[in-house]
Scaffold this active site. Structure first.
Site, PDB file in Angstrom:
ATOM      1  N   LYS A  14     -11.037 -25.367 -39.019  1.00 15.94           N
ATOM      2  CA  LYS A  14     -11.785 -24.661 -37.964  1.00 15.94           C
ATOM      3  C   LYS A  14     -11.413 -25.171 -36.575  1.00 15.94           C
ATOM      4  CE  LYS A  14     -15.890 -27.203 -39.448  1.00 15.94           C
ATOM      5  NZ  LYS A  14     -15.739 -28.339 -38.558  1.00 15.94           N
ATOM      6  N   ARG A  51     -24.619 -25.779 -39.547  1.00 16.96           N
ATOM      7  CA  ARG A  51     -24.247 -26.284 -40.871  1.00 16.96           C
ATOM      8  C   ARG A  51     -25.379 -26.079 -41.871  1.00 16.96           C
ATOM      9  NH1 ARG A  51     -20.026 -29.744 -38.582  1.00 16.96           N
ATOM     10  NH2 ARG A  51     -18.850 -30.708 -40.257  1.00 16.96           N
ATOM     11  N   ARG A 103      -4.392 -35.468 -43.069  1.00 19.99           N
ATOM     12  CA  ARG A 103      -4.813 -35.161 -41.699  1.00 19.99           C
ATOM     13  C   ARG A 103      -4.745 -36.362 -40.756  1.00 19.99           C
ATOM     14  NH1 ARG A 103     -10.180 -31.818 -40.199  1.00 19.99           N
ATOM     15  NH2 ARG A 103     -11.362 -33.573 -41.058  1.00 19.99           N
ATOM     16  N   ARG A 135      -9.143 -40.117 -38.954  1.00 15.84           N
ATOM     17  CA  ARG A 135     -10.579 -40.183 -38.681  1.00 15.84           C
ATOM     18  C   ARG A 135     -11.262 -41.123 -39.667  1.00 15.84           C
ATOM     19  NH1 ARG A 135     -12.939 -34.112 -37.948  1.00 15.84           N
ATOM     20  NH2 ARG A 135     -14.514 -34.953 -39.345  1.00 15.84           N
ATOM     21  N   ARG A 155     -19.442 -35.379 -47.687  1.00 22.77           N
ATOM     22  CA  ARG A 155     -19.357 -34.231 -46.755  1.00 22.77           C
ATOM     23  C   ARG A 155     -19.274 -32.926 -47.545  1.00 22.77           C
ATOM     24  NH1 ARG A 155     -14.256 -36.038 -43.543  1.00 22.77           N
ATOM     25  NH2 ARG A 155     -14.450 -34.119 -42.361  1.00 22.77           N
TER      26      ARG A 155
HETATM   27  P1  AMP Z   1     -16.596 -32.114 -37.947  1.00 19.02           P
HETATM   28  O1  AMP Z   1     -15.764 -32.621 -36.814  1.00 19.02           O
HETATM   29  O2  AMP Z   1     -17.077 -30.709 -37.742  1.00 19.02           O
HETATM   30  O3  AMP Z   1     -15.929 -32.308 -39.286  1.00 19.02           O
HETATM   31  O4  AMP Z   1     -17.911 -33.021 -37.975  1.00 19.02           O
HETATM   32  C1  AMP Z   1     -17.844 -34.412 -38.221  1.00 19.02           C
HETATM   33  C2  AMP Z   1     -19.210 -34.949 -38.562  1.00 19.02           C
HETATM   34  O5  AMP Z   1     -20.090 -34.791 -37.428  1.00 19.02           O
HETATM   35  C3  AMP Z   1     -19.931 -34.265 -39.708  1.00 19.02           C
HETATM   36  O6  AMP Z   1     -19.518 -34.750 -40.986  1.00 19.02           O
HETATM   37  C4  AMP Z   1     -21.390 -34.643 -39.390  1.00 19.02           C
HETATM   38  O7  AMP Z   1     -21.628 -36.006 -39.710  1.00 19.02           O
HETATM   39  C5  AMP Z   1     -21.419 -34.523 -37.881  1.00 19.02           C
HETATM   40  N1  AMP Z   1     -21.780 -33.141 -37.452  1.00 19.02           N
HETATM   41  C6  AMP Z   1     -20.962 -32.239 -36.850  1.00 19.02           C
HETATM   42  N2  AMP Z   1     -21.616 -31.093 -36.617  1.00 19.02           N
HETATM   43  C7  AMP Z   1     -22.879 -31.256 -37.093  1.00 19.02           C
HETATM   44  C8  AMP Z   1     -24.023 -30.430 -37.165  1.00 19.02           C
HETATM   45  N3  AMP Z   1     -23.998 -29.155 -36.745  1.00 19.02           N
HETATM   46  N4  AMP Z   1     -25.161 -30.945 -37.705  1.00 19.02           N
HETATM   47  C9  AMP Z   1     -25.199 -32.224 -38.122  1.00 19.02           C
HETATM   48  N5  AMP Z   1     -24.148 -33.060 -38.109  1.00 19.02           N
HETATM   49  C10 AMP Z   1     -22.978 -32.599 -37.601  1.00 19.02           C
END
Ligand code: AMP
Length: 213
Positions: free
Chosen positions: A14, A88, A124, A158, A169
């Site tokens: 995404k 989410r 990644r 990461r 996750r």
């Molecule tokens: P991402 O970069 O989208 O993979 O997000 C990395 C991490 O940030 C996720 O695994 C969550 O721990 C946290 N996170 C990101 N977006 C949200 C959200 N909308 N609600 C809660 N936690 C989030």
């Protein structure tokens, strides 16, 4: 242009697709994950709390996410935007509609199996500028090993891109995705794009979905 909301399992791309849309069509890219990582890098008490949650693979509290998103959306002067990583959960989707009263959007679900997602997590690498690479995909490798094509900084893995955090996750994703999908299906807003293919094919399909809406 309609606003775009991406919902997807971890590593579905995404962020990569959001960047392509941003660079080619001028969308504002709003990634809640990037906003949280910025808080983590601030070395504050809150940053420490957020870091522990992210690195375990869990979701941070709605209170914090809602505040971040509300602030961000109030600063983009009505320009079209992409939400990458929000909502989410069903509760977060309800916040968008009922509290922020976001309109004029489509939801694109990037579909990917757990096996394919884990392969992507393994390859990644990311840059602090937000760009993401994948060593297992010729189209997504950096031109120079371990260096960002865009800003020249060193690429890193990461902290939550490890098998243990990935499993959590993915479980969190599985637990929440059905109610979200049902909600957006009922509202006639949902489009599905299978992402087990080349990054450029995915982009073309997304453009088609957006144009056909
Ligand atoms: P991402 O970069 O989208 O993979 O997000 C990395 C991490 O940030 C996720 O695994 C969550 O721990 C946290 N996170 C990101 N977006 C949200 C959200 N909308 N609600 C809660 N936690 C989030």
């Amino acid at each position: 242009m309609k606003n775009i909301i991406f919902i997807a399992p971890p590593a579905a791309g995404k962020g990569t697709q959001s960047n392509l849309l941003k660079d080619n069509y001028g969308y504002i890219h709003i990634s809640t994950g990037d906003m949280l990582r910025e808080i983590v890098s601030s070395n504050t008490e809150l940053g420490e709390v957020v870091k522990n949650i992210i690195n375990k693979g869990n979701l941070v509290s709605d209170d914090l996410i809602f505040e971040l998103l509300k602030n961000k959306l109030s600063n983009i002067e009505g320009k079209p935007f992409i939400l990458d990583g929000f909502p989410r959960t069903l509760n977060q989707a309800l916040f968008l509609d009922n509290n922020l009263k976001i309109e004029n959007y489509i939801v694109i679900y990037l579909e990917l199996s757990k096996d394919d997602a884990v392969k992507r997590i393994n390859g990644r690498l990311t840059c602090s500028c937000g760009k993401s690479y994948n060593l297992n995909d010729n189209n997504l490798k950096p031109k120079v090993t371990d260096i960002c094509d865009v800003c020249g900084k060193k690429l890193v893995k990461r902290d939550d891109d490890n098998l243990e955090a990935f499993k959590i996750r993915f479980d969190v994703f599985l637990k929440n995705i059905k109610p979200l999908i049902d909600y957006y299906k009922d509202k006639n807003k949902l489009k599905v794009v299978n992402v087990n293919r080349d990054v450029n094919d995915i982009f073309r399909e997304i453009l088609k979905v957006v144009a056909d809406d």
